[in-house]
Design a protein around this motif. Structure first.
Motif, PDB file in Angstrom:
ATOM      1  N   TYR A 140     -20.022  -0.503   1.973  1.00  0.00           N
ATOM      2  CA  TYR A 140     -18.692  -0.996   1.582  1.00  0.00           C
ATOM      3  C   TYR A 140     -18.395  -0.473   0.182  1.00  0.00           C
ATOM      4  N   TRP A 141     -17.329   0.315   0.080  1.00  0.00           N
ATOM      5  CA  TRP A 141     -16.928   0.874  -1.205  1.00  0.00           C
ATOM      6  C   TRP A 141     -15.524   0.390  -1.566  1.00  0.00           C
ATOM      7  N   ILE A 142     -15.293   0.131  -2.857  1.00  0.00           N
ATOM      8  CA  ILE A 142     -13.975  -0.219  -3.359  1.00  0.00           C
ATOM      9  C   ILE A 142     -13.600   0.747  -4.482  1.00  0.00           C
ATOM     10  N   ASP A 144     -13.830  -7.979  -4.915  1.00  0.00           N
ATOM     11  CA  ASP A 144     -14.231  -8.166  -3.521  1.00  0.00           C
ATOM     12  C   ASP A 144     -14.572  -9.626  -3.263  1.00  0.00           C
ATOM     13  N   SER A 149      -6.483  -3.559  -4.549  1.00  0.00           N
ATOM     14  CA  SER A 149      -6.818  -4.956  -4.249  1.00  0.00           C
ATOM     15  C   SER A 149      -5.545  -5.733  -3.939  1.00  0.00           C
ATOM     16  N   GLN A 154     -11.591  -8.772   5.984  1.00  0.00           N
ATOM     17  CA  GLN A 154     -12.236  -8.101   4.851  1.00  0.00           C
ATOM     18  C   GLN A 154     -13.438  -8.905   4.371  1.00  0.00           C
ATOM     19  N   ASP A 182     -10.690   1.226  -7.345  1.00  0.00           N
ATOM     20  CA  ASP A 182      -9.560   0.614  -8.048  1.00  0.00           C
ATOM     21  C   ASP A 182      -9.755   0.839  -9.544  1.00  0.00           C
ATOM     22  N   ARG A 219     -15.162  -7.038 -10.543  1.00  0.00           N
ATOM     23  CA  ARG A 219     -15.422  -7.326  -9.134  1.00  0.00           C
ATOM     24  C   ARG A 219     -14.109  -7.663  -8.444  1.00  0.00           C
ATOM     25  N   ILE A 254     -14.010   1.587   3.404  1.00  0.00           N
ATOM     26  CA  ILE A 254     -13.599   2.013   2.065  1.00  0.00           C
ATOM     27  C   ILE A 254     -12.247   1.383   1.757  1.00  0.00           C
ATOM     28  N   GLN A 255     -12.205   0.629   0.672  1.00  0.00           N
ATOM     29  CA  GLN A 255     -10.987  -0.081   0.284  1.00  0.00           C
ATOM     30  C   GLN A 255     -10.393   0.545  -0.976  1.00  0.00           C
ATOM     31  N   LYS A 287     -18.609  -0.199  -6.363  1.00  0.00           N
ATOM     32  CA  LYS A 287     -17.259  -0.261  -6.904  1.00  0.00           C
ATOM     33  C   LYS A 287     -17.052   0.974  -7.782  1.00  0.00           C
ATOM     34  N   SER A 324       0.817  -1.222   0.000  1.00  0.00           N
ATOM     35  CA  SER A 324       0.000   0.000   0.000  1.00  0.00           C
ATOM     36  C   SER A 324       0.850   1.271   0.000  1.00  0.00           C
TER      37      SER A 324
END
Length: 564
Positions: free
Chosen positions: A306-308, A317, A287, A298, A310, A315, A283-284, A325, A254
């Motif tokens: 839940y938000w991603i 998650d 990945s 997770q 990227d 998908r 919030i991610q 997403k 990260s």
């Protein structure tokens, strides 16, 4: 015009078209059928050509170049099994988002499925793994050059991430005099030859607007997960989470500085879980999470939102949360979703992480891979970069270390294979020409041993640390059958790498203490631009045992006490 000459003209247009999309590096393996592409690449002054005798390593060399440069990189190979050897690197590029263009030479259609030599069915060979696939026809003047360039432009304009496979059949003869002057076929492209723009330009507009609920959500109790993101994004995500007062669970890739270090050790603790379960939103960013306990949390967490975020579509998650997403870069998302100054809603996690990190420092005071992982930040070169292998070593670093915020860290954590790690790190080194530290396990090094040849070409001090624990000790952490563990899983080899380093002309050192290792590495960074292979011969199972021991100890600890 002879067939060989027109093959060269066709290939020349292909390579020139790709340079209009930022192609600067191209990796080439020896082969006859790919001669038109190879000679066209060699003649194009915009391209830096890299070579390797092993197509599997070549593909990973391109992957590393693309990973570090953030630009598209191309590969040229001949027909047959040379193409199949690109598969692992192509798969990894698809999962981690590097743009790699695989130009595979092929036999013409009349030589397929008829017993001709080195002729296999290459169309669709990579199935659904490339982001895009082009199967070009045999070169012919009946097809205008404008079709060829616009076809390539269309593919590159929409290649946001992953691999482009371009299958290029060429009929013999392949050798002959090149036509140095333009031909009617190439002249049809007119002033395109003097420009630096694609024939077909397309603008992809990414509209980023603030989420309508953001003003309310940013006042709630949130948790931030940071997976594989860039150094610049890591710094900004850490700053953003801190301003919001939200705890940040940062992966080894990260580059956030992991403000709550050793999360893989304390995430299973009941007090930790109880605290994190208070979160109303997760919030991610990015990945490819490394830590087992972070992945488990997770998957199992159940916040209201839940938000991603990227840039890789699709998908990402494995917990299949109900949420949203956002397919765009973290920087784009952060620009549209500013933080507000909130006080931290939990201080307990800070205390837990601090105590755990202190305990790691105490238990890793003996020389071995656990100590090296914990103190890895002390080995990093200034203004350099780190490439981390897979299996046990990346898990130890993720669990034990706290790496500097914004420091470039790379790895192949898409498919998480051990193939091509030495060659990928060579590509990363060549792309940036910065001091590079690579650390990987012994089986990984054996798997890609011939790619040590790529590390003969250096631009800055280059250090490869091979942690030799005599086999795949990651399997000693798993419930593999004890009777069969050594023979079928760990596979001890009782080999060392001194002669391998000598074979490829690399400097070799094998320190036996932390002080000796630190001194050796510091001398490397202060010395000439050469590659040094450092072999750490460590106890077979100490690293795995230390990780298991700490996970159990921290999981059962009562953090209401002042210390672990």
């Amino acid at each position: 015009m002879s067939n060989s000459s027109f093959n060269r003209q066709w290939a020349k247009v292909i390579l020139e078209a790709l340079t209009r999309h930022g192609l600067r590096h191209i990796c080439i393996a020896p082969g006859s059928r790919s001669t038109p592409l190879t000679l066209a690449a060699a003649a194009n002054h915009k391209l830096t050509c890299h070579t390797h005798f092993d197509e599997r390593g070549l593909g990973h060399l391109a992957l590393g170049l693309a990973k570090a440069s953030k630009e598209p990189v191309a590969v040229i190979v001949t027909s047959g099994t040379a193409v199949a050897n690109l598969y692992p690197a192509l798969i990894e590029a698809g999962l981690t988002g590097e743009r790699v263009i695989f130009l595979t030479a092929d036999r013409p259609p009349e030589l397929i499925d008829c017993g001709a030599n080195q002729a296999i069915r290459q169309q669709g060979i990579f199935a659904t793994h490339p982001s895009k696939t082009l199967s070009l026809p045999r070169p012919t003047t009946d097809i205008p050059a404008s079709w060829l360039v616009s076809t390539l432009d269309n593919a590159m304009n929409t290649l946001v991430h992953g691999a482009l496979h371009v299958n290029c059949p060429f009929a013999e003869p392949l050798y002959g005099d090149d036509v140095k002057t333009s031909t009617p076929w190439t002249e049809a492209l007119g002033h395109w030859w003097q420009s630096d723009k694609p024939w077909l330009q397309e603008s992809l507009f990414t509209s980023v607007s603030t989420h309508p609920q953001w003003d309310v959500i940013r006042q709630k109790k949130g948790v931030v997960i940071a997976g594989r993101i860039s150094p610049e994004e890591g710094v900004e995500v850490a700053k953003w989470a801190s301003q919001l007062g939200w705890p940040l669970l940062g992966d080894v890739l990260s580059q956030t500085g992991q403000p709550l270090p050793c999360a893989d050790l304390w995430l299973n603790n009941p007090q930790t879980k109880s605290e994190l379960n208070k979160a109303e939103i997760v919030i991610q960013f990015g990945s490819s999470l490394t830590g087992k306990r972070l992945l488990q949390w997770q998957v199992g967490c159940s916040p209201k939102t839940y938000w991603i975020i990227d840039p890789i579509p699709g998908r990402l998650d494995p917990g299949h949360h109900q949420g949203e997403k956002f397919t765009l870069s973290p920087m784009q998302w952060l620009t549209a979703h500013s933080a507000v100054d909130n006080s931290p809603w939990t201080n307990a996690l800070t205390n837990i992480a601090k105590q755990t990190y202190q305990k790691v420092s105490e238990i890793t005071d003996y020389f071995g891979e656990a100590q090296v992982a914990h103190q890895l930040d002390k080995l990093l070169p200034n203004d350099g970069q780190l490439f981390v292998g897979n299996s046990l070593i990346v898990r130890l670093i993720d669990a034990f270390a706290q790496l500097p915020q914004g420091y470039p860290v790379m790895s192949n954590r898409g498919a998480s294979g051990i193939d091509g790690l030495i060659s990928t790190s060579a590509g990363a080194h060549r792309a940036t020409e910065k001091p590079t530290l690579t650390i990987l396990g012994d089986l990984s090094a054996l798997y890609d041993l011939n790619s040590l040849a790529l590390h003969q070409q250096v631009y800055a001090p280059n250090v490869i640390i091979v942690v030799n624990n005599n086999g795949g000790q990651i399997f000693s952490m798993l419930p593999t059958p004890e009777a069969e563990r050594e023979r079928f899983y760990c596979m001890p080899h009782s080999l060392n790498f001194k002669h391998a380093a000598a074979m490829f002309g690399l400097h070799y050192v094998s320190p036996t203490s932390w002080d000796a290792l630190l001194t050796t590495v510091q001398k490397c960074w202060a010395g000439a631009p050469i590659t040094t292979l450092i072999e750490l011969i460590v106890d077979d199972t100490d690293g795995a045992k230390t990780l298991n021991q700490l996970v159990k100890q921290v999981t059962s600890h009562d953090f209401s006490m002042s210390a672990i």
